[in-house]
Design an enzyme around this catalytic site. Structure first.
Site, short mmCIF file in Angstrom:
data_model
loop_
_atom_site.label_atom_id
_atom_site.label_comp_id
_atom_site.label_asym_id
_atom_site.label_seq_id
_atom_site.Cartn_x
_atom_site.Cartn_y
_atom_site.Cartn_z
CG ASN A 176 2.20 6.65 6.13
OD1 ASN A 176 2.71 7.05 7.10
ND2 ASN A 176 1.14 6.94 5.40
CE1 TYR B 272 2.18 3.29 -4.38
CE2 TYR B 272 0.79 2.45 -6.17
CZ TYR B 272 1.03 2.37 -4.95
OH TYR B 272 0.49 1.63 -4.17
CB CYS C 48 -0.25 5.70 2.20
SG CYS C 48 -0.78 4.75 3.66
CG HIS C 49 -6.44 5.84 2.42
ND1 HIS C 49 -5.96 6.65 3.44
CD2 HIS C 49 -7.59 6.46 1.86
CE1 HIS C 49 -6.67 7.39 3.89
NE2 HIS C 49 -7.65 7.87 2.61
CD GLU D 160 -10.21 9.74 1.92
OE1 GLU D 160 -9.97 10.18 0.87
OE2 GLU D 160 -9.54 9.74 2.81
#
Length: 185
Positions: A142, A119, A150-151, A177
């Protein structure tokens, strides 16, 4: 992928559908400009609330039209199959303004698949070093999760942080991912 203008004759045209995905049903909505909303846990009630919210915010009557979202569906399917690492969908940023838009655009452009950002680092990237909490609020608001990832935003100490879709979904997306190990069960 390009879309025609967002409105025709001053009326915003919105199509939506619900897609089954490995993280549960996702509502996907798009104007003629591009994807305008993605909503997790889109059971019938949640989808109804999301569509009503779009109608209020955009001044339109959204139409359930999965055929108009075929391109978005194909890219989401490829992402969840591990075959797509960068979305090429057009995005309609009209539901995001100010600082949140600035942060989400930086996130979309500057935090690639398989990586994470804190962040605070994201606040620094947009020139607002004291705004880590505001970055968190932007992530929570979002309207384009998954597509605007945003993850991929985590706490500076390496903690997973929060997530509007729920921490189980955030963990699943990060595992997809390769950032986290896949859940055992």
């Amino acid at each position: 992928m390009s879309y025609p203008p967002a409105s025709v004759g001053g009326v915003t045209d919105v199509a939506w559908t619900v897609r089954d995905t490995p993280v549960g049903p996702l509502l996907v909505a798009a104007t003629r400009a591009g994807v305008v909303q993605v909503c997790f846990n889109a059971d019938e009630a949640t989808a109804g609330r999301a569509v009503a919210g779009l109608a209020r915010r955009l001044g339109c009557v959204p139409e359930r039209a999965p055929e108009r979202l075929a391109g978005a569906a194909d890219e989401l399917d490829a992402y969840f199959a591990g075959e797509l690492t960068r979305f090429t969908l057009g995005l309609d940023w009209s539901m995001i303004t100010g600082f949140a838009r600035q942060v989400l655009r930086e996130l979309a452009a500057g935090v690639p698949y398989g990586s994470v950002v804190g962040y605070q680092d994201l606040a620094d990237r947009v020139g607002e070093p004291g705004a880590a909490r505001a970055v968190g609020m932007a992530m929570g608001a979002n309207p384009l999760p998954v597509v605007v990832p945003c993850h991929r935003v985590i706490e500076s100490d390496g903690g997973i942080g929060g997530f509007g879709g729920g921490l189980e979904i955030k963990r699943a997306l990060l595992a997809l991912e390769g950032v986290l190990p896949a859940p055992l069960f």
